[in-house]
Scaffold this active site. Sequence first.
Site, short mmCIF file in Angstrom:
data_model
loop_
_atom_site.label_atom_id
_atom_site.label_comp_id
_atom_site.label_asym_id
_atom_site.label_seq_id
_atom_site.Cartn_x
_atom_site.Cartn_y
_atom_site.Cartn_z
N ASP A 44 16.01 -9.41 7.31
CA ASP A 44 16.49 -9.49 5.93
C ASP A 44 16.87 -8.14 5.36
O ASP A 44 17.66 -8.06 4.41
CB ASP A 44 15.42 -10.13 5.04
CG ASP A 44 15.17 -11.58 5.38
OD1 ASP A 44 16.15 -12.32 5.54
OD2 ASP A 44 14.00 -11.98 5.52
N HIS B 1 6.76 -8.23 8.90
CA HIS B 1 7.00 -9.59 9.36
C HIS B 1 5.69 -10.20 9.80
O HIS B 1 4.76 -9.49 10.22
CB HIS B 1 8.01 -9.59 10.52
CG HIS B 1 8.48 -10.95 10.90
ND1 HIS B 1 7.85 -11.71 11.86
CD2 HIS B 1 9.53 -11.69 10.44
CE1 HIS B 1 8.49 -12.87 11.97
NE2 HIS B 1 9.50 -12.88 11.13
#
Length: 452
Positions: free
Chosen positions: A387, A330
């Site tokens: 996700d 991320h």
Amino acid sequence: MEKGSAEYEKILDELVGYCNDSGTIDQNLYVTYDVKRGLRDSNGKGVLTGLTEISDVSGFAVQDGELVPSDGRLYIQGYNIEDLERGFHGSKFGFEETIYLLLFGELPTRTQFNKFKELMETFRELPRKFARDVILKAPSKNMMNVLQRCVLTLYSYDDCPDDISIRNVLRQSMELIAQFPLIAAYGYQGYKHYYQDKSLIIHNPKPGLSTAENFLRLIRADKKYTELEAQVLDICLVLHSEHGGGNNSTFTTHVISSTGTDTYSTVAGSLGSLKGPKHGGANLKVQQMMDDLKAHVKDWSDEAAIREYLQGLLDKKGFDHSGLIYGMGHAVYTVSDPRARILKRYAGRLAEEKGMQEEFKLYTDIERISMELLAKKRNSVISANVDFYSGFVYRMLDIPIELFTPIFAIARIAGWSAHRIEELVNAGKIIRPAYKYVGTHKTYLDMDERNW
């Protein structure tokens, strides 16, 4: 010239060649002029472009004046997302409370919340014949396209669409938040009917139900869902509702709002940003990667085979040859993503209800092995992001893949609305960053003198 003819294709290919030749910029110039590509510095950290009180995203702790990777933290209007999740536990209206918190800056009292829910229910309807005349009349294969088109069309149904007073923008925002689930669900039903030759099923939302409950009711022929299914989807909406002002779609919201334009144009732009596979479509890539892994690794208990497959991804030898393990890493979080931590727990509970514990274990094994491989390759801590588990959760909920990104939009419209109001309240300058011209100045020549 006929569209699609050989001559048509030849000319178009020639023009594309001109674009490729003229659009390439010397990459060394980005260093020369210290350009922050993607508005990120050399370490990948976002360039500061604004201030916000809506949410805080952190992946580091400060120790002795140094930034040290730590478990990620997400605060919405000052509240830790994990505290909110614990407070919502067992509630079917966690997302509705989060909407209130985002829009008004504080958690509601019971009286305030009941009034808010009542008002939101009055907004949970589309204009008369809108579904028939707009959504179903021109069905699309892409539900994000449906959302964009419908949002822009709703401008025509608003008596004062260009009024950007806070009262009017708040009303418009609450209406869109309430209407998004209907548009996405009806758009999908139209897609199934017109493109897959399935029965056209249109249910009306039911008063008293949460956004998550109504959405499951709208997309299922029998309208049925379990309490856990609704609770898990509700938490998904909470986790996706807001993630700081710097993410692409929310920054888009600020940029467009700063021009003084209307709410519908602003939200349509934010939807266009979210539609991109590098942003809202990321969980689709995770699912495609998982499908490819399952095709190559038949025995899910064979860790050596899983490790070999994942190493192949990093070596650009498998799946899409990108060198990425999708769902890992991320831009801000390091040791862990708080949203992934929360969703992983709910995924485990839902897997038990669905009898899919074996596949859930596959996900946890992939997460663990990927972290080991990435730490070795990049010499840094890289963890799973939200996700990684969200697509798996949606599949367990029998939500079609066409609705994965629209669910993100159904949640994030709450955050966009809060940021739009913040931009308007602070009446800032129009957002206009600078671009350095690195081309050459040229002398104009008449057409007959041009020999290139």
